[in-house]
Design a protein around this motif. Structure first.
Motif, PDB file in Angstrom:
ATOM      1  N   TYR A  46       0.836  -1.206   0.000  1.00  0.00           N
ATOM      2  CA  TYR A  46       0.000   0.000   0.000  1.00  0.00           C
ATOM      3  C   TYR A  46       0.869   1.254   0.000  1.00  0.00           C
ATOM      4  CZ  TYR A  46      -4.264  -2.696   0.949  1.00  0.00           C
ATOM      5  OH  TYR A  46      -5.331  -3.566   0.852  1.00  0.00           O
ATOM      6  N   GLU A  47       1.951   1.243   0.777  1.00  0.00           N
ATOM      7  CA  GLU A  47       2.854   2.386   0.795  1.00  0.00           C
ATOM      8  C   GLU A  47       3.446   2.635  -0.586  1.00  0.00           C
ATOM      9  OE1 GLU A  47       5.860   1.663   3.685  1.00  0.00           O
ATOM     10  OE2 GLU A  47       4.468   1.591   5.388  1.00  0.00           O
ATOM     11  N   LEU A  48       3.759   1.548  -1.285  1.00  0.00           N
ATOM     12  CA  LEU A  48       4.362   1.684  -2.608  1.00  0.00           C
ATOM     13  C   LEU A  48       3.406   2.349  -3.589  1.00  0.00           C
ATOM     14  CD1 LEU A  48       6.568  -0.839  -4.474  1.00  0.00           C
ATOM     15  CD2 LEU A  48       4.533  -0.005  -5.623  1.00  0.00           C
ATOM     16  N   VAL A  49       2.157   1.886  -3.627  1.00  0.00           N
ATOM     17  CA  VAL A  49       1.228   2.439  -4.617  1.00  0.00           C
ATOM     18  C   VAL A  49       0.798   3.863  -4.253  1.00  0.00           C
ATOM     19  CG1 VAL A  49       0.400   0.156  -5.271  1.00  0.00           C
ATOM     20  CG2 VAL A  49      -0.833   1.443  -3.512  1.00  0.00           C
ATOM     21  N   MET A  50       1.042   4.255  -3.001  1.00  0.00           N
ATOM     22  CA  MET A  50       0.680   5.605  -2.577  1.00  0.00           C
ATOM     23  C   MET A  50       1.804   6.614  -2.772  1.00  0.00           C
ATOM     24  SD  MET A  50      -2.465   5.587  -1.582  1.00  0.00           S
ATOM     25  CE  MET A  50      -2.591   7.118  -0.631  1.00  0.00           C
ATOM     26  N   ASP A  78      -6.137  -0.597  -6.549  1.00  0.00           N
ATOM     27  CA  ASP A  78      -7.602  -0.483  -6.519  1.00  0.00           C
ATOM     28  C   ASP A  78      -8.102  -0.225  -5.098  1.00  0.00           C
ATOM     29  OD1 ASP A  78      -7.725  -0.894  -9.222  1.00  0.00           O
ATOM     30  OD2 ASP A  78      -8.248  -3.024  -9.088  1.00  0.00           O
ATOM     31  N   ASP A  79      -7.496  -0.934  -4.129  1.00  0.00           N
ATOM     32  CA  ASP A  79      -7.905  -0.738  -2.732  1.00  0.00           C
ATOM     33  C   ASP A  79      -7.713   0.711  -2.286  1.00  0.00           C
ATOM     34  OD1 ASP A  79      -8.554  -3.388  -2.586  1.00  0.00           O
ATOM     35  OD2 ASP A  79      -6.779  -4.004  -1.444  1.00  0.00           O
ATOM     36  N   LYS A  80      -6.635   1.323  -2.787  1.00  0.00           N
ATOM     37  CA  LYS A  80      -6.321   2.695  -2.391  1.00  0.00           C
ATOM     38  C   LYS A  80      -6.806   3.735  -3.410  1.00  0.00           C
ATOM     39  CE  LYS A  80      -4.250   1.804   1.471  1.00  0.00           C
ATOM     40  NZ  LYS A  80      -4.810   2.298   2.755  1.00  0.00           N
ATOM     41  N   LYS A  81      -7.550   3.228  -4.408  1.00  0.00           N
ATOM     42  CA  LYS A  81      -8.096   4.102  -5.451  1.00  0.00           C
ATOM     43  C   LYS A  81      -7.000   4.972  -6.081  1.00  0.00           C
ATOM     44  CE  LYS A  81     -12.809   4.247  -3.637  1.00  0.00           C
ATOM     45  NZ  LYS A  81     -12.622   3.026  -2.825  1.00  0.00           N
ATOM     46  N   ARG A  82      -5.919   4.285  -6.467  1.00  0.00           N
ATOM     47  CA  ARG A  82      -4.792   4.964  -7.108  1.00  0.00           C
ATOM     48  C   ARG A  82      -4.608   4.411  -8.515  1.00  0.00           C
ATOM     49  NH1 ARG A  82      -2.083   9.260  -4.741  1.00  0.00           N
ATOM     50  NH2 ARG A  82      -0.064   8.433  -5.408  1.00  0.00           N
ATOM     51  N   GLU A  83      -4.136   5.264  -9.410  1.00  0.00           N
ATOM     52  CA  GLU A  83      -3.763   4.806 -10.747  1.00  0.00           C
ATOM     53  C   GLU A  83      -2.248   4.649 -10.782  1.00  0.00           C
ATOM     54  OE1 GLU A  83      -5.194   7.088 -13.986  1.00  0.00           O
ATOM     55  OE2 GLU A  83      -7.306   6.971 -13.382  1.00  0.00           O
TER      56      GLU A  83
END
Length: 376
Positions: A46-50, A78-83
């Motif tokens: 999660y930290e990475l995709v954010m 998708d969980d963090k609603k990030r592209e």
């Protein structure tokens, strides 16, 4: 510096770090997540995709499970609603020994380029061999008659393969003993013509090199092909090296001879497919034969075992290249997963001493007996 994230295995992460240093790249690894089939560090993913201002996430694995890791990244995004943009570390990188041989501009592939390639393919130019090792994995010592590959049929298959994949990173021309086929030079030239970017190797025991027409050596040299010598006890290593260097050929040869083969067949056909595949040393040896490709050579060559011993090992028949169901971009996925033939491969292999010119074959040369084990 451009920030990137990495998801993959430790070996490939280390390789990528060294490659970026070698090329003095303007990419910087901001964060990495090590994964081995599953992601046990969800918080770090999660930290990475954010991460802000990240160019893309690189999937880097020494296995062929890039799509699995891609799905893990997509789920976290998708969980963090990030592209998040995703790129694939070029698989070719794990096969080379020197970074200067690699085109840095192709270090990161998009999904389409990755899907439209396969890492490895081997094919026979003959099923016959002059050495006929006991327990030959390709059953060459029990092949009867002249079984040279028909060039025109093979060419048709390669052209079809070219329609399905844009590149094959490593191609090995094998047998049997490939120098038994006097048309070997034609296969070398056509292979290079169809796959100009591939690393191409001819795999030989080297025992016939002193009888090879020099025109064949010329074609191997001019088409940038490496000769891989399988070093067995009967091979005169010094003589082989002398010939290869005199002909100015690029070659690879071990300093230690092969004194042991492995029995790998479970004739009962009741092996756990997943475990057999996971521990298999042949699972990346994708094989082209008579209009079909398979995970390894076994499903397409076990016919020789069946004929010789009057057995009925039903190992399937590989992937039909001409099936309308097989589309461009599908082969990578189809070739990198367990198949029904895996049930005939023992989870625990058994070592046997190497012997050449073995014509008194017995089923026990290939089939495990439940004694000494080898876990590969």
């Amino acid at each position: 510096m451009k920030k990137i994230g990495v998801v993959g295995t430790e070996n490939m992460l280390d390789l990528l770090i060294r490659a970026l240093e070698y090329y003095e790249s303007d990419y910087k690894i901001e964060q990495s997540v090590l994964v081995d089939g599953v992601c046990n560090d969800t918080d770090r993913m999660y930290e990475l995709v954010m991460l802000s201002d990240m160019e893309f996430v690189v999937i880097a694995s020494d296995k062929d499970d890039y799509f699995l890791y891609e799905n893990l990244v997509k789920k976290a995004a998708d969980d963090k609603k990030r592209e998040v943009k995703i790129r694939f570390l070029h698989p070719y990188l794990k096969y080379i020994h020197h970074f200067h041989l690699f085109n840095y501009e192709k270090l990161f592939l998009d999904r389409e380029d990755y899907a439209n390639s396969i890492d490895y393919l081997e094919f026979h130019v003959t099923d016959n061999c002059n050495l006929n090792c006991k327990g030959c994995a390709h059953f060459s010592n029990i092949v009867s008659g002249n079984k040279n590959t028909d060039f025109l049929s093979w060419e048709k298959d390669m052209l079809r393969l070219k329609e399905l994949v844009e590149n094959i990173y490593t191609i090995r021309i094998m047998g049997g003993e490939p120098f038994l086929n006097l048309e070997l030079g034609k296969f070398v030239v056509k292979t290079r013509e169809m796959f100009p970017q591939s690393m191409i190797h001819v795999v030989s025991n080297g025992m016939l090199l002193n009888k090879v027409d020099r025109d064949v050596f010329h074609l191997i040299r001019e088409n940038d092909v490496t000769i891989d010598i399988s070093y067995y006890p009967e091979v005169d290593r010094d003589k082989v090296v002398e010939i290869l260097e005199a002909e100015r050929l690029r070659y690879r040869i071990s300093t230690v001879s092969t004194d042991e083969f492995l029995k790998y067949m479970n004739l009962k056909g009741d092996s756990d497919i997943g475990r057999a595949y996971a521990g298999c040393g042949f699972k990346e040896c994708h094989f082209l034969y008579e209009g079909k490709v398979s995970v390894c050579a076994f499903p397409l060559l076990v016919k020789y075992f069946n004929d010789y011993f009057h057995e009925n090992v039903d190992a399937g028949c590989g992937i039909d290249l001409y099936s309308p169901k097989v589309k461009k971009g599908m082969l990578r996925g189809l070739l990198n997963r367990p198949v029904d033939a895996c049930r005939y491969c023992a989870v625990d292999k058994e070592p046997i001493p190497w012997k050449g010119h073995w014509l008194n074959a017995d089923k026990s040369d290939w089939c495990v007996e439940g004694k000494k084990k080898w876990n590969g």
